[in-house]
Design a protein around this motif. Structure first.
Motif, PDB file in Angstrom:
ATOM      1  N   ARG A   1       0.862  -1.215  -0.052  1.00  0.00           N
ATOM      2  CA  ARG A   1      -0.047   0.212  -0.072  1.00  0.00           C
ATOM      3  C   ARG A   1       1.005   1.312  -0.184  1.00  0.00           C
ATOM      4  NH1 ARG A   1      -5.595  -0.766   1.453  1.00  0.00           N
ATOM      5  NH2 ARG A   1      -5.888   1.008   2.744  1.00  0.00           N
TER       6      ARG A   1
ATOM      7  N   GLN B   1      -0.154   6.609   1.098  1.00  0.00           N
ATOM      8  CA  GLN B   1      -1.175   6.833   2.167  1.00  0.00           C
ATOM      9  C   GLN B   1      -1.307   7.983   2.535  1.00  0.00           C
ATOM     10  OE1 GLN B   1      -2.562   3.958   3.840  1.00  0.00           O
ATOM     11  NE2 GLN B   1      -0.852   2.145   3.792  1.00  0.00           N
TER      12      GLN B   1
ATOM     13  N   THR C   1      -4.620  -1.030  -7.454  1.00  0.00           N
ATOM     14  CA  THR C   1      -5.814  -0.275  -7.416  1.00  0.00           C
ATOM     15  C   THR C   1      -6.402   0.191  -8.518  1.00  0.00           C
ATOM     16  OG1 THR C   1      -5.351   0.684  -5.180  1.00  0.00           O
ATOM     17  CG2 THR C   1      -6.548   2.049  -6.529  1.00  0.00           C
TER      18      THR C   1
ATOM     19  N   THR D   1     -12.218  -1.376  -4.188  1.00  0.00           N
ATOM     20  CA  THR D   1     -13.149  -0.651  -3.196  1.00  0.00           C
ATOM     21  C   THR D   1     -12.646   0.895  -2.875  1.00  0.00           C
ATOM     22  OG1 THR D   1     -13.699  -2.789  -2.189  1.00  0.00           O
ATOM     23  CG2 THR D   1     -14.163  -0.687  -0.772  1.00  0.00           C
ATOM     24  N   ASP D   2     -13.496   1.734  -3.121  1.00  0.00           N
ATOM     25  CA  ASP D   2     -13.247   3.113  -2.515  1.00  0.00           C
ATOM     26  C   ASP D   2     -13.503   3.178  -1.198  1.00  0.00           C
ATOM     27  OD1 ASP D   2     -13.289   5.932  -2.191  1.00  0.00           O
ATOM     28  OD2 ASP D   2     -14.673   6.426  -3.726  1.00  0.00           O
ATOM     29  N   PRO D   3     -12.288   3.773  -0.504  1.00  0.00           N
ATOM     30  CA  PRO D   3     -12.162   3.647   0.987  1.00  0.00           C
ATOM     31  C   PRO D   3     -13.098   4.715   1.546  1.00  0.00           C
ATOM     32  CG  PRO D   3     -10.259   4.547   0.141  1.00  0.00           C
ATOM     33  CD  PRO D   3     -10.782   3.925  -0.934  1.00  0.00           C
TER      34      PRO D   3
ATOM     35  N   GLY E   1     -16.854   2.522   0.588  1.00  0.00           N
ATOM     36  CA  GLY E   1     -17.006   1.399   0.983  1.00  0.00           C
ATOM     37  C   GLY E   1     -17.481   0.563  -0.218  1.00  0.00           C
TER      38      GLY E   1
END
Lengths: 217, 402
Positions: free
Chosen positions: B26, B29, B119, B124-126, B129
């Protein structure tokens, strides 16, 4: 003579090809740090010598895929291209020397290629086997067949050389094309003896000739 | 990390990296989000990647491999022994191969916007959701390269030995060369271009129209329901036409009929070439996301290195890399002339560049099929790059036996 055709591969890479009169002559001519373009650069032996011994920055142009891969292994910069299509990707006067070594007889459009050489480079170096050399004449006279030896190492039906020429032919060709011959070198064999700037009756005695050419002022 | 050599490799089989497993990281961030070319910000971004071979102590043997439109991070080996096929460039990545895993540390990552672990629109779009769908921002080749750079940094690689890629992967290799000139030693763009042609954009546009026209597409909001499979399959069929040459199609299929000697005089899948395209389309929908196809083709359409520059030459001024450009004679989607233009511009800038046009009848697909010739060029190039002149000729000879 034939055993000399295979270039010696042994020894230090930077010495490879040094036995050849044409390569040695070019090495003597090119000033250190020159920008050099080698047309029909083959496996890159000459370019590698120029890079190692003259710190020349050089590019090669070659048609044969396999030979280009040899150049790649030497870390050289090479363009795959056909000289008869010209040097359209190259800018005017972008090289100090453009070399056409043992390739002139193989091009389809000699006048155009010479013209392109002197457009892209300040000077040209042209070397070729002399078809009027006595050895060739003798072979033709006595056997009546196309010679196959060091000078003309191919059978007539299997040769890349489509324009055989002589020293005198080239001199006349340059006059017609408005090209000045600045210097001339002659040698009897490719890998034996040495090049000379003066030779009695070179059109009869030279196995090879090497000319430095420039645009007529 | 990857298992370097499989313990159960069959002896007579072709050398392989064996069983490999993908990794994910990831990046970006919040608040360190990625500023995209279109002005939007995106983060966090997951990047899926695989590695083959070992990073040496000097960390100077890393090669980034960039995949094409439909590729992914799985370039070589198998995830499980029973996998029917190895990674997409298994012929060129492995022990003794063009990208020799005995010598180099090969890194391949799924692009930003992809659907194979990185991505993209199906992620999933944080914020909601739910899958992004069309709310996923438009990304560019440059954005993809930014993600790869972040991954390279994450892995602690100070400088890449080379960036290698074909087709869209080649666009990324070129982009790397100008975007991060101090981070790469060499670039090997294969069967690619510095800007997608009108013809290339046209084919991509028709592919997208096929997806748009599929009633299951629902403006990209199809996750959890039926996928726009028929639209995506048609897009893939169009793609496959552009990857072949007239000659290779003729030789592969001719006018051959399947299952019968005479014309059926109906609309069944009758000709071999029809059957092939249909098969390719059906295979593709099993493994690819339609929205990803839209986003990635759009990224290709936008790719133009000369944007904001007066000339191609000016756009390439920044690069310090050594180049090996490989084109294929029958590639009409990414024509050799465009590669020649790149080579000419680089040479005019005084760059160290070799241009090779490999003779092939396979069209654009040649970059994946002409393994022997690609190996003959790539292997000695990398060897010289990595080791200097030492053993350079051995390299050429070895390339020949493969």
């Amino acid at each position: 003579m034939n055993e000399e055709q295979a270039p010696a591969r042994a020894g230090s890479e930077n010495n490879e090809g040094l036995q050849r009169n044409d390569f040695r002559t070019v090495l003597d001519l090119v000033e250190p740090g020159s920008r050099v373009l080698d047309l029909g650069c083959g496996d890159g032996t000459l370019l590698q010598l120029l890079r190692a011994r003259k710190q020349a920055s050089g590019y090669g142009v070659e048609m044969d895929q396999r030979l280009i891969m040899e150049c790649i292994a030497r870390g050289l910069s090479v363009f795959q291209g056909n000289l008869d299509e010209g040097l359209r990707d190259f800018e005017d006067q972008s090289f100090d020397y453009v070399i056409l070594n043992q390739t002139l007889p193989a091009v389809h459009r000699p006048a155009y290629v010479l013209d392109e050489m002197l457009r892209v480079g300040k000077m040209g170096i042209v070397s070729f086997p002399n078809f009027a050399c006595w050895r060739v004449r003798w072979h033709l006279l006595t056997r009546g067949r196309m010679p196959v030896d060091e000078i003309i190492p191919y059978e007539w039906y299997d040769t890349p050389n489509i324009h055989h020429l002589t020293v005198v032919d080239f001199e006349e060709f340059c006059r017609k094309q408005g090209v000045a011959i600045r210097r001339a070198f002659y040698f009897r064999q490719l890998s034996r003896g040495h090049a000379v700037t003066r030779m009695l009756r070179p059109n009869l005695r030279a196995g090879y000739a090497l000319f430095v050419i420039a645009r007529e002022p | 990390m990857t298992t370097h050599k499989p313990s159960t490799a069959a002896k007579q089989e072709e050398p392989s990296v064996g069983i490999v497993s993908p990794n994910q990281v990831r990046l970006f961030q919040p608040p360190h989000v990625l500023k995209l070319a279109n002005g939007a910000a995106l983060g966090p971004i997951t990047i899926q990647y695989e590695t083959y071979g070992r990073l040496n102590a000097k960390k100077d043997n890393a090669i980034l491999l960039c995949h094409a439109l439909s590729g992914d991070a799985h370039a070589a080996g198998r995830h499980a022994p029973e996998d029917p096929a190895p990674g997409w460039w298994d012929t060129a990545v492995g022990p003794g191969k063009a990208l020799d895993t005995d010598e180099y540390f090969i890194l391949c990552a799924n692009v930003l916007g992809g659907c194979k672990g990185s991505t993209g629109a199906s992620s999933t779009d944080p914020a909601t959701g739910r899958p992004y769908g069309l709310s996923f921002p438009i990304v560019t080749i440059g954005d993809m390269v930014e993600c790869q750079k972040a991954l390279v940094d994450h892995l602690g690689i100070p400088k890449l030995l080379a960036v290698v890629g074909g087709s869209m992967g080649g666009m990324q290799a070129l982009e790397w060369a100008v975007r991060f000139p101090e981070k790469i030693q060499a670039a090997i763009p294969v069967a690619t271009t510095y800007r997608l042609s009108a013809q290339g954009i046209a084919f991509n546009a028709v592919g997208r129209e096929a997806i748009f026209a599929d009633p299951n597409w629902k403006r990209g909001d199809y996750y959890g329901g039926e996928a726009p499979a028929s639209g995506l399959a048609i897009a893939r069929m169009i793609g496959h036409i552009t990857y072949l040459s007239d000659k290779s199609m003729h030789e592969k299929f001719g006018r051959e009929l399947r299952h019968r000697e005479e014309y059926a005089y109906n609309f069944e899948t009758e000709f071999q070439v029809e059957s092939y395209l249909r098969h390719q389309g059906q295979k593709f929908i099993q493994r690819f996301d339609a929205n990803s196809y839209l986003y990635i083709t759009k990224a290709m359409d936008y790719f133009d290195m000369t944007d904001n520059f007066p000339s191609l030459r000016a756009s390439l001024k920044r690069t310090r890399a050594k180049f090996l450009l490989l084109a294929f004679s029958s590639d009409w989607l990414f024509p050799p002339q465009e590669m020649r233009d790149i080579a000419g511009a680089l040479r005019a800038n005084g760059a160290d560049v070799t241009y090779l046009e490999i003779k092939s009848d396979y069209g654009h697909d040649a970059f994946l099929l002409e393994t022997e010739e690609v190996t003959r060029a790539m292997k000695p190039f990398l060897r010289y790059l990595h080791r200097g002149g030492h053993g350079a000729h051995r390299g050429a000879a070895e390339g020949g036996v493969l």
